[in-house]
Write a protein that holds these residues in place. Structure first.
Motif, PDB file in Angstrom:
ATOM      1  N   ASN A 141       0.855  -1.193   0.000  1.00 24.59           N
ATOM      2  CA  ASN A 141       0.000   0.000   0.000  1.00 24.59           C
ATOM      3  C   ASN A 141       0.890   1.242   0.000  1.00 24.59           C
ATOM      4  N   VAL A 142       1.334   1.619  -1.195  1.00 24.30           N
ATOM      5  CA  VAL A 142       2.255   2.745  -1.360  1.00 24.30           C
ATOM      6  C   VAL A 142       1.628   3.773  -2.299  1.00 24.30           C
ATOM      7  N   VAL A 143       1.615   5.026  -1.876  1.00 18.19           N
ATOM      8  CA  VAL A 143       1.177   6.129  -2.736  1.00 18.19           C
ATOM      9  C   VAL A 143       2.401   6.972  -3.068  1.00 18.19           C
ATOM     10  N   GLU A 144       2.689   7.123  -4.354  1.00 15.28           N
ATOM     11  CA  GLU A 144       3.846   7.901  -4.796  1.00 15.28           C
ATOM     12  C   GLU A 144       3.401   9.340  -5.025  1.00 15.28           C
ATOM     13  N   LEU A 145       3.607  10.159  -4.015  1.00 10.12           N
ATOM     14  CA  LEU A 145       3.115  11.533  -4.027  1.00 10.12           C
ATOM     15  C   LEU A 145       3.591  12.295  -5.256  1.00 10.12           C
ATOM     16  N   HIS A 146       4.846  12.143  -5.608  1.00  8.96           N
ATOM     17  CA  HIS A 146       5.429  12.870  -6.743  1.00  8.96           C
ATOM     18  C   HIS A 146       5.622  11.994  -7.973  1.00  8.96           C
ATOM     19  N   GLY A 147       4.896  10.886  -8.045  1.00  9.82           N
ATOM     20  CA  GLY A 147       4.992  10.018  -9.204  1.00  9.82           C
ATOM     21  C   GLY A 147       6.167   9.065  -9.120  1.00  9.82           C
ATOM     22  N   SER A 148       6.529   8.514 -10.280  1.00 10.13           N
ATOM     23  CA  SER A 148       7.576   7.504 -10.328  1.00 10.13           C
ATOM     24  C   SER A 148       8.455   7.688 -11.549  1.00 10.13           C
ATOM     25  N   GLY A 149       9.739   7.408 -11.375  1.00 12.48           N
ATOM     26  CA  GLY A 149      10.660   7.436 -12.505  1.00 12.48           C
ATOM     27  C   GLY A 149      10.589   6.182 -13.349  1.00 12.48           C
ATOM     28  N   TYR A 150       9.731   5.245 -12.987  1.00  3.42           N
ATOM     29  CA  TYR A 150       9.666   3.951 -13.658  1.00  3.42           C
ATOM     30  C   TYR A 150       8.603   3.897 -14.754  1.00  3.42           C
ATOM     31  N   VAL A 151       7.927   5.021 -14.982  1.00  2.00           N
ATOM     32  CA  VAL A 151       6.912   5.094 -16.036  1.00  2.00           C
ATOM     33  C   VAL A 151       7.154   6.352 -16.860  1.00  2.00           C
ATOM     34  N   VAL A 152       6.994   6.234 -18.175  1.00  2.00           N
ATOM     35  CA  VAL A 152       7.102   7.376 -19.087  1.00  2.00           C
ATOM     36  C   VAL A 152       5.737   7.582 -19.735  1.00  2.00           C
ATOM     37  N   LYS A 153       5.307   8.834 -19.844  1.00  2.00           N
ATOM     38  CA  LYS A 153       3.992   9.118 -20.401  1.00  2.00           C
ATOM     39  C   LYS A 153       4.089  10.196 -21.468  1.00  2.00           C
ATOM     40  N   CYS A 154       3.088  10.238 -22.321  1.00  4.73           N
ATOM     41  CA  CYS A 154       2.990  11.291 -23.329  1.00  4.73           C
ATOM     42  C   CYS A 154       2.273  12.496 -22.720  1.00  4.73           C
ATOM     43  N   LEU A 155       2.730  13.678 -23.081  1.00  2.92           N
ATOM     44  CA  LEU A 155       2.114  14.901 -22.572  1.00  2.92           C
ATOM     45  C   LEU A 155       0.857  15.288 -23.345  1.00  2.92           C
ATOM     46  N   SER A 156       0.597  14.593 -24.460  1.00  2.00           N
ATOM     47  CA  SER A 156      -0.536  14.979 -25.313  1.00  2.00           C
ATOM     48  C   SER A 156      -1.623  13.919 -25.431  1.00  2.00           C
ATOM     49  N   CYS A 157      -1.315  12.670 -25.062  1.00  2.00           N
ATOM     50  CA  CYS A 157      -2.322  11.615 -25.152  1.00  2.00           C
ATOM     51  C   CYS A 157      -2.139  10.644 -23.987  1.00  2.00           C
ATOM     52  N   GLU A 158      -2.792   9.509 -24.029  1.00  2.00           N
ATOM     53  CA  GLU A 158      -2.783   8.556 -22.916  1.00  2.00           C
ATOM     54  C   GLU A 158      -1.670   7.524 -23.017  1.00  2.00           C
ATOM     55  N   TYR A 159      -0.770   7.684 -23.968  1.00  2.00           N
ATOM     56  CA  TYR A 159       0.316   6.700 -24.151  1.00  2.00           C
ATOM     57  C   TYR A 159       1.213   6.639 -22.912  1.00  2.00           C
ATOM     58  N   ARG A 160       1.541   5.408 -22.489  1.00  2.00           N
ATOM     59  CA  ARG A 160       2.447   5.168 -21.376  1.00  2.00           C
ATOM     60  C   ARG A 160       3.349   3.994 -21.716  1.00  2.00           C
ATOM     61  N   ILE A 161       4.561   4.010 -21.184  1.00  2.00           N
ATOM     62  CA  ILE A 161       5.507   2.934 -21.445  1.00  2.00           C
ATOM     63  C   ILE A 161       6.391   2.736 -20.212  1.00  2.00           C
ATOM     64  N   ASP A 162       6.728   1.471 -19.932  1.00  2.44           N
ATOM     65  CA  ASP A 162       7.621   1.168 -18.819  1.00  2.44           C
ATOM     66  C   ASP A 162       8.993   1.780 -19.086  1.00  2.44           C
ATOM     67  N   ARG A 163       9.611   2.331 -18.051  1.00  2.00           N
ATOM     68  CA  ARG A 163      10.893   3.021 -18.222  1.00  2.00           C
ATOM     69  C   ARG A 163      11.992   2.081 -18.703  1.00  2.00           C
ATOM     70  N   HIS A 164      11.971   0.818 -18.302  1.00  2.00           N
ATOM     71  CA  HIS A 164      12.977  -0.139 -18.787  1.00  2.00           C
ATOM     72  C   HIS A 164      12.843  -0.330 -20.301  1.00  2.00           C
ATOM     73  N   GLU A 165      11.606  -0.445 -20.769  1.00  2.00           N
ATOM     74  CA  GLU A 165      11.374  -0.598 -22.206  1.00  2.00           C
ATOM     75  C   GLU A 165      11.791   0.664 -22.951  1.00  2.00           C
ATOM     76  N   PHE A 166      11.514   1.815 -22.359  1.00  2.00           N
ATOM     77  CA  PHE A 166      11.911   3.078 -22.972  1.00  2.00           C
ATOM     78  C   PHE A 166      13.430   3.190 -23.048  1.00  2.00           C
ATOM     79  N   GLN A 167      14.125   2.628 -22.070  1.00  2.00           N
ATOM     80  CA  GLN A 167      15.590   2.638 -22.096  1.00  2.00           C
ATOM     81  C   GLN A 167      16.123   1.885 -23.322  1.00  2.00           C
ATOM     82  N   SER A 168      15.467   0.793 -23.678  1.00  2.00           N
ATOM     83  CA  SER A 168      15.876   0.032 -24.858  1.00  2.00           C
ATOM     84  C   SER A 168      15.711   0.853 -26.131  1.00  2.00           C
TER      85      SER A 168
END
Length: 302
Positions: A141-168
């Motif tokens: 039961n963890v709430v990340e007040l300032h979000g997480s560095g482990y997810v990448v999101k688009c600023l214009s749509c709902e696209y999201r990607i895991d940060r490990h996959e984005f690293q590739s």
């Protein structure tokens, strides 16, 4: 180098981000334990000070925090939105720092909090950190007040990607981008030369062509309203607040203390040095989290 020497070296590296501190008093540990025993539905708020013992520096600690080590300031939300160069600089540095940042492991305090949750001694953890160390340690039961560095999101749509996959993806776009320095920042950023940044390539959102950003609340941005409401409900349902490793200078964390006191609930703080809420505390222990939290309810060693 023998294994013992390697382990000692790693320990020294991790401790270099921990501010100078005095040994904790056994009476303080007992006092905090008694406080928690009477409040089994406590809410825990953690800050960067709980992760310094894992080798991630905080921003403000005297002599060892990021502000004491460099002239560079954290990324600002509006700068990231407006400037292509700022986005390129951020992602170049984040790319270099990611392998080290993402491999950081939880320390004894993170593991102790996960144990407290299993033993139903705490309600939940609200963390100001973006390092996912509480989750790695087993807290559910963890709430990340300032979000997480482990997810990448688009600023214009709902696209999201895991940060490990984005690293590739970044690795494919920047195959010769390597061997840069790796001084980690609290958000996974690092210091690197300008020529690395100038040649760095960042992808667009594959769905809409928009800009991609880590799911982190940068300085100057606002915590999502729903997240704030959820935390306020958690405070209302709690029987007090335990703050660990935070100076509470950022208002989003300090607000949780104010909400707790508005409900006339008690607040305990464990932090090296002063905090913004010292005048509001029922218990204040100026000590390293790792010297206090793992020793709570550790009946095997008593």
């Amino acid at each position: 180098m023998r294994l013992g020497g390697v382990l000692r070296c790693r320990s020294v590296i991790k401790q270099q981000y921990v501010p100078q501190h005095k040994p904790v008093l056994s009476d303080d540990i007992k006092r905090l334990e008694e406080f928690l025993l009477s409040k089994p539905n406590i809410l825990v708020l953690t800050g960067a000070g709980i992760s310094t013992e894992s080798g991630i520096p905080d921003y403000r600690s005297e002599g060892v925090g990021l502000y004491a080590r460099t002239n560079h300031k954290p990324i600002q939300h509006m700068e990231f939105l407006k400037s292509t160069n700022v986005r390129k600089r951020y992602w170049a540095r984040n790319f270099v720092g990611w392998p080290s940042f993402s491999s950081t492991q939880p320390n004894a305090s993170h593991h102790a909090l996960a144990r407290f949750e299993r033993e139903q001694r705490v309600q939940a953890v609200v963390t100001q950190n973006v390092d996912r160390l509480h989750t790695k340690a087993g807290s559910k039961n963890v709430v990340e007040l300032h979000g997480s560095g482990y997810v990448v999101k688009c600023l214009s749509c709902e696209y999201r990607i895991d940060r490990h996959e984005f690293q590739s993806i970044l690795s494919m776009l920047n195959p010769v981008f390597k061997d840069a320095p790796s001084m980690i920042r609290p958000d996974g950023d690092v210091e690197i030369p300008q020529d690395y940044i100038d040649n760095f390539q960042i992808p667009e959102c594959p769905d809409c062509g928009g800009n991609l950003k880590p799911e982190i609340v940068f300085f100057g941005d606002c915590v999502p309203r729903q997240r704030l409401d959820d935390i306020a409900k958690m405070v209302y349902c709690s029987d007090g607040l335990l703050v660990l490793g935070s100076s509470l200078l950022v208002f989003s964390g300090y607000r949780i203390v104010l909400q707790t006191k508005d409900l006339k609930l008690p607040v305990a703080i464990v932090n090296i040095g002063e905090t913004r809420a010292d005048h509001l505390t029922d218990i204040k222990i100026s000590a390293k989290c790792g010297d206090v939290i793992p020793k709570l309810f550790d009946f095997k060693s008593k």
